[in-house]
Design a protein around this motif. Sequence first.
Motif, PDB file in Angstrom:
ATOM      1  N   ALA A 120       1.165  -0.895   0.099  1.00 14.29           N
ATOM      2  CA  ALA A 120      -0.052   0.250  -0.106  1.00 14.29           C
ATOM      3  C   ALA A 120       0.635   1.266  -0.031  1.00 14.29           C
ATOM      4  O   ALA A 120       0.664   2.232  -0.348  1.00 14.29           O
ATOM      5  CB  ALA A 120      -1.211   0.093   1.140  1.00 14.29           C
ATOM      6  N   VAL A 185      -6.361  -4.709   4.775  1.00 14.31           N
ATOM      7  CA  VAL A 185      -6.136  -3.778   3.844  1.00 14.31           C
ATOM      8  C   VAL A 185      -6.628  -4.805   2.565  1.00 14.31           C
ATOM      9  O   VAL A 185      -5.798  -4.361   1.693  1.00 14.31           O
ATOM     10  CB  VAL A 185      -4.212  -3.408   4.373  1.00 14.31           C
ATOM     11  N   LEU A 189      -7.176  -4.167  -1.330  1.00 15.36           N
ATOM     12  CA  LEU A 189      -6.116  -4.331  -2.402  1.00 15.36           C
ATOM     13  C   LEU A 189      -6.893  -5.531  -3.248  1.00 15.36           C
ATOM     14  O   LEU A 189      -6.874  -5.261  -4.981  1.00 15.36           O
ATOM     15  CB  LEU A 189      -5.575  -4.464  -1.760  1.00 15.36           C
ATOM     16  N   VAL A 229      -6.066   2.724  -3.200  1.00 15.38           N
ATOM     17  CA  VAL A 229      -5.484   3.537  -2.399  1.00 15.38           C
ATOM     18  C   VAL A 229      -5.737   4.177  -1.401  1.00 15.38           C
ATOM     19  O   VAL A 229      -5.855   4.311   0.152  1.00 15.38           O
ATOM     20  CB  VAL A 229      -3.519   3.787  -2.625  1.00 15.38           C
ATOM     21  N   VAL A 233      -6.714   3.691   2.772  1.00 17.24           N
ATOM     22  CA  VAL A 233      -6.217   4.613   3.892  1.00 17.24           C
ATOM     23  C   VAL A 233      -7.501   5.293   4.429  1.00 17.24           C
ATOM     24  O   VAL A 233      -7.476   5.683   5.812  1.00 17.24           O
ATOM     25  CB  VAL A 233      -5.218   5.645   2.627  1.00 17.24           C
TER      26      VAL A 233
END
Length: 251
Positions: A120, A185, A189, A229, A233
């Motif tokens: 990331a 995460v 992704l 991304v 985040v």
Amino acid sequence: MSTSTQLSIRLAITAVFTALVAAATMVFSIYVPQTEGFFNIGETMVYTSAFLFGPLVGAFSGGVGSALADLLLGYWYYAPATLIIKACEGGVVGVLARRKIKFSSKAQWKVFTFAVGLVAGILLGSIGSLYYSGSVELYLGIPPPQSPTLAFFVPAMLWYALGALVLLLITLMGFVFEPDFGWLVFSALVGGSVMVAGYFIYQQFFIGPLFNISVIAPAEIPINIGQMVVGLVVSIPIVRTIRRSLPSLKV
């Protein structure tokens, strides 16, 4: 709680997040002339809905909310693909978030979390510095104005610093608080990769024959990776805050 009440709550939550996805997609946009499309922060709400409420809510709000935003913004030629692609994205994130793999030790989870944090961070630093540095024009509002709301200079070093910060924070969460934090995460992704691939296929093979619109499909890949991304985040802290504040929030 009765079945009818649960259904009503689920429908209400789905409607709210569909509206939030549409609003997040519309309120902040950067036009991309090579693809006749735009950068947006709609992934933030797509991932948030999927993390909190699972694949069904994530798929519906992601697909319908994003397609509605395309129509309202005038990108009608993307709406059919967006409906399918963003629904798949939200569904995949929702499924993966609730089907965590099993490692035999916390140490393995920490390594996994560091690895996905590294991915990331590298993506954010490299994509941001290459495609979102220099002079940037932002269109803020619903509907977005004809002229940019803000125009300013973004140094490439800022993106490298943000990428390093993302890696640090994800690693810190995995090593100090939750060893399996990296799974959230990873889920984002993978779901985001579905979105990136879906738009590339649509732009490369379908949008020209269907609507006689010439686009440079590879140009959209870094744009969509950037959306992915930024979405993960921003969404993960939102999800953690909501879960801490409302631990009983489930559908």
